[in-house]
Design a protein around this motif. Structure first.
Motif, PDB file in Angstrom:
ATOM      1  N   ARG A 159     104.699  21.413 -23.141  1.00 35.46           N
ATOM      2  CA  ARG A 159     104.986  20.817 -24.448  1.00 35.46           C
ATOM      3  C   ARG A 159     104.943  21.892 -25.528  1.00 35.46           C
ATOM      4  NH1 ARG A 159     101.341  15.769 -25.768  1.00 35.46           N
ATOM      5  NH2 ARG A 159     103.002  15.507 -27.297  1.00 35.46           N
ATOM      6  N   ARG A 160     105.372  21.485 -26.724  1.00 35.14           N
ATOM      7  CA  ARG A 160     105.269  22.323 -27.926  1.00 35.14           C
ATOM      8  C   ARG A 160     105.920  23.696 -27.736  1.00 35.14           C
ATOM      9  NH1 ARG A 160     100.222  19.965 -27.184  1.00 35.14           N
ATOM     10  NH2 ARG A 160      99.763  18.280 -28.641  1.00 35.14           N
ATOM     11  N   GLN A 161     107.059  23.709 -27.061  1.00 36.80           N
ATOM     12  CA  GLN A 161     107.858  24.924 -26.873  1.00 36.80           C
ATOM     13  C   GLN A 161     107.084  26.043 -26.173  1.00 36.80           C
ATOM     14  OE1 GLN A 161     109.132  25.253 -31.094  1.00 36.80           O
ATOM     15  NE2 GLN A 161     111.209  24.859 -30.342  1.00 36.80           N
ATOM     16  N   ASP A 180     113.204  15.902 -27.135  1.00 30.11           N
ATOM     17  CA  ASP A 180     112.689  16.705 -28.237  1.00 30.11           C
ATOM     18  C   ASP A 180     112.001  17.941 -27.657  1.00 30.11           C
ATOM     19  OD1 ASP A 180     111.146  17.844 -30.300  1.00 30.11           O
ATOM     20  OD2 ASP A 180     110.921  15.917 -31.306  1.00 30.11           O
ATOM     21  N   GLU A 181     112.438  19.126 -28.061  1.00 32.84           N
ATOM     22  CA  GLU A 181     111.900  20.358 -27.482  1.00 32.84           C
ATOM     23  C   GLU A 181     110.410  20.533 -27.757  1.00 32.84           C
ATOM     24  OE1 GLU A 181     114.263  23.639 -28.699  1.00 32.84           O
ATOM     25  OE2 GLU A 181     116.040  22.984 -27.583  1.00 32.84           O
ATOM     26  N   HIS A 182     109.890  19.843 -28.774  1.00 31.83           N
ATOM     27  CA  HIS A 182     108.455  19.914 -29.046  1.00 31.83           C
ATOM     28  C   HIS A 182     107.672  18.997 -28.105  1.00 31.83           C
ATOM     29  CE1 HIS A 182     108.546  22.405 -32.699  1.00 31.83           C
ATOM     30  NE2 HIS A 182     109.699  21.814 -32.949  1.00 31.83           N
ATOM     31  N   ASP A 183     108.353  18.010 -27.522  1.00 32.59           N
ATOM     32  CA  ASP A 183     107.684  17.068 -26.625  1.00 32.59           C
ATOM     33  C   ASP A 183     107.645  17.559 -25.183  1.00 32.59           C
ATOM     34  OD1 ASP A 183     107.099  15.271 -28.599  1.00 32.59           O
ATOM     35  OD2 ASP A 183     108.901  14.062 -28.296  1.00 32.59           O
ATOM     36  N   TYR A 184     108.685  18.278 -24.758  1.00 34.21           N
ATOM     37  CA  TYR A 184     108.693  18.769 -23.375  1.00 34.21           C
ATOM     38  C   TYR A 184     109.335  20.142 -23.308  1.00 34.21           C
ATOM     39  CZ  TYR A 184     108.751  19.019 -18.364  1.00 34.21           C
ATOM     40  OH  TYR A 184     108.505  19.429 -17.082  1.00 34.21           O
ATOM     41  N   PRO A 192     119.128   4.993 -30.943  1.00 32.86           N
ATOM     42  CA  PRO A 192     120.333   5.837 -30.990  1.00 32.86           C
ATOM     43  C   PRO A 192     120.054   7.273 -31.434  1.00 32.86           C
ATOM     44  CG  PRO A 192     120.270   4.369 -32.886  1.00 32.86           C
ATOM     45  CD  PRO A 192     119.157   3.935 -31.984  1.00 32.86           C
ATOM     46  N   ASN A 193     118.928   7.503 -32.076  1.00 29.55           N
ATOM     47  CA  ASN A 193     118.634   8.846 -32.588  1.00 29.55           C
ATOM     48  C   ASN A 193     117.712   9.650 -31.679  1.00 29.55           C
ATOM     49  OD1 ASN A 193     120.134   8.357 -34.981  1.00 29.55           O
ATOM     50  ND2 ASN A 193     118.388   7.237 -35.841  1.00 29.55           N
ATOM     51  N   ALA A 194     117.268   9.040 -30.592  1.00 31.69           N
ATOM     52  CA  ALA A 194     116.354   9.728 -29.677  1.00 31.69           C
ATOM     53  C   ALA A 194     117.131  10.432 -28.569  1.00 31.69           C
ATOM     54  CB  ALA A 194     115.372   8.735 -29.073  1.00 31.69           C
ATOM     55  N   GLN A 195     116.548  11.518 -28.073  1.00 32.19           N
ATOM     56  CA  GLN A 195     117.157  12.290 -26.995  1.00 32.19           C
ATOM     57  C   GLN A 195     116.300  12.190 -25.732  1.00 32.19           C
ATOM     58  OE1 GLN A 195     119.765  15.061 -26.952  1.00 32.19           O
ATOM     59  NE2 GLN A 195     120.672  13.925 -28.654  1.00 32.19           N
ATOM     60  N   ALA A 196     116.964  12.267 -24.594  1.00 33.62           N
ATOM     61  CA  ALA A 196     116.272  12.307 -23.305  1.00 33.62           C
ATOM     62  C   ALA A 196     116.667  13.589 -22.580  1.00 33.62           C
ATOM     63  CB  ALA A 196     116.632  11.094 -22.459  1.00 33.62           C
ATOM     64  N   LEU A 197     115.732  14.136 -21.830  1.00 34.37           N
ATOM     65  CA  LEU A 197     115.989  15.314 -21.004  1.00 34.37           C
ATOM     66  C   LEU A 197     115.874  14.874 -19.551  1.00 34.37           C
ATOM     67  CD1 LEU A 197     116.438  18.386 -20.725  1.00 34.37           C
ATOM     68  CD2 LEU A 197     113.948  18.659 -20.833  1.00 34.37           C
ATOM     69  N   MET A 198     117.003  14.824 -18.873  1.00 31.88           N
ATOM     70  CA  MET A 198     117.048  14.305 -17.514  1.00 31.88           C
ATOM     71  C   MET A 198     117.106  15.453 -16.507  1.00 31.88           C
ATOM     72  SD  MET A 198     117.129  11.266 -18.681  1.00 31.88           S
ATOM     73  CE  MET A 198     117.212  10.316 -17.163  1.00 31.88           C
TER      74      MET A 198
END
Length: 381
Positions: free
Chosen positions: A258-260, A146-150, A126-132
């Motif tokens: 990744r990593r902004q 997570d903006e640091h992940d993608y 429930p606390n994780a986000q996805a970028l579709m």
């Protein structure tokens, strides 16, 4: 001819203008949405599922062709904002990553069972986000939110940055060709204006070995490639063009999504292009000084090490052995002979996207310790 909504769609470009226009339109027609992972809802979309015939359940932009194509491929749909979208095969791994699922058994499951398993796992986070990414009527990517992940690096902006750099620093550079499918984009440029500077030492070495005719046909070039549906870096590789098939001689620079990271980071790395290209040429030139006692065995071991397609590799090795006729050879001779593998695969109809990836993989041979593969013992493959 396949349509843009279909998973196997690909297109080629003979002009930079056409390629830039294509990607500008792709950006305009792309919709990125962040959503909580536990709100994602997957449904089966094979021909036996109720959803297949219920077109009203899909978003207005989704056509019957997109639904049918998905039913013949991945067979899954995903609900966003109350409407379903077919899931493209490029989004499958990302979707499994969001659910923290994996394993070779998953593709063997019926679509209803697979959808149920994915949904059960998605609800655990429930606390994780996805970028579709919604593009060409389908869910085309399912990245971490997570903006640091993608980091979204727009393809048209990356290509514009590279084009501006080449126009400014490499007068005489010429766009040669481009390719795009749903998984990645690729483009090549000839660096005509820098040929003498980049190939001088390499050309002199080959001429001294009586192989000047080979290098006289070659022109330095670069290849740009990237993907916004997978985790591939935005990268530039060094190439030699003019032969039967482009010869990849190693990566020059790469910026991960990744990593902004931003396009500005990519632009900064471009400043190293000339020096890095020189390093790649130096590695290739070094192969001319590596003399092999068992070139056929060496080529076989190298191809096996790189997991190159076996049938085409063995055919190229046989041609190389026949051409040698027992005469001495260098690691450079072997590397050039390995390029025949790509020509064989191209002749056999291997998709261009796969050829590009194989060529990049083949360039890893330049960094291997060749003496470890130059052995008398026969190779089992």
């Amino acid at each position: 001819m396949s349509q843009p909504c279909q998973d196997n769609f690909s297109t080629t470009f003979s002009s930079l203008t056409a390629m830039m226009k294509y990607h500008e339109e792709q950006v305009k027609n792309s919709n990125w949405e962040r959503i909580e992972v536990n709100r994602l809802q997957v449904a089966p979309l094979d021909q036996s599922s109720p959803l297949f015939s219920d077109t009203s359940a899909f978003a207005d932009c989704v056509s019957g062709d997109a639904i049918k194509d998905t039913a013949s491929n991945l067979g899954l749909a995903l609900k966003l904002d109350g409407k379903y979208y077919p899931v493209r095969n490029t989004a499958y791994k990302g979707l499994l990553d969001r659910a923290k699922l994996g394993g070779t058994s998953l593709p063997k499951l019926k679509r209803k069972e697979l959808a149920g398993m994915i949904n059960s796992c998605l609800r655990l986070y429930p606390n994780a986000q996805a970028l579709m990414l919604i593009r060409n009527e389908k869910i085309s990517a399912a990245h971490s939110g997570d903006e640091h992940d993608y980091s979204i690096l727009s393809m048209d902006e990356l290509m514009s940055a590279l084009t501006d750099h080449l126009d400014r620093e490499y007068p005489g550079s010429v766009f040669e060709a481009g390719y795009s499918d749903h998984a990645f984009t690729n483009a090549t440029w000839l660096l005509n204006g820098k040929r003498d500077e980049l190939l001088d030492t390499y050309e002199k070495t080959l001429k001294a070995q009586g192989k000047g005719s080979l290098v006289s046909k070659l022109t330095p070039g670069i290849q740009f490639s990237s993907s916004d549906t997978g985790h591939a870096s935005a990268k530039v590789s060094a190439m030699l063009l003019g032969g039967q098939h482009p010869i990849h001689i190693g990566g020059i620079l790469a910026i991960e999504h990744r990593r902004q990271k931003t396009v500005a980071h990519f632009e900064k790395e471009l400043a190293q292009l000339f020096a890095q290209f020189g390093d790649s040429i130096a590695r290739l030139e070094k192969l001319t000084r590596i003399h092999l006692d068992y070139p056929g065995n060496t080529m076989t071991r190298i191809c096996k090490k790189l997991a190159l397609p076996k049938k085409a590799s063995l055919e190229a090795i046989a041609m190389f052995d026949m051409a040698l006729g027992g005469t001495p050879a260098t690691a450079h001779d072997v590397y050039m002979a390995m390029q025949e593998i790509l020509f064989i695969l191209k002749t056999d109809g291997t998709p261009q996207g796969k050829l590009i990836l194989l060529a990049e993989n083949m360039a890893r041979a330049l960094t291997l310790r060749w003496s470890e593969y130059d052995l008398a013992k026969a190779v089992s493959w």
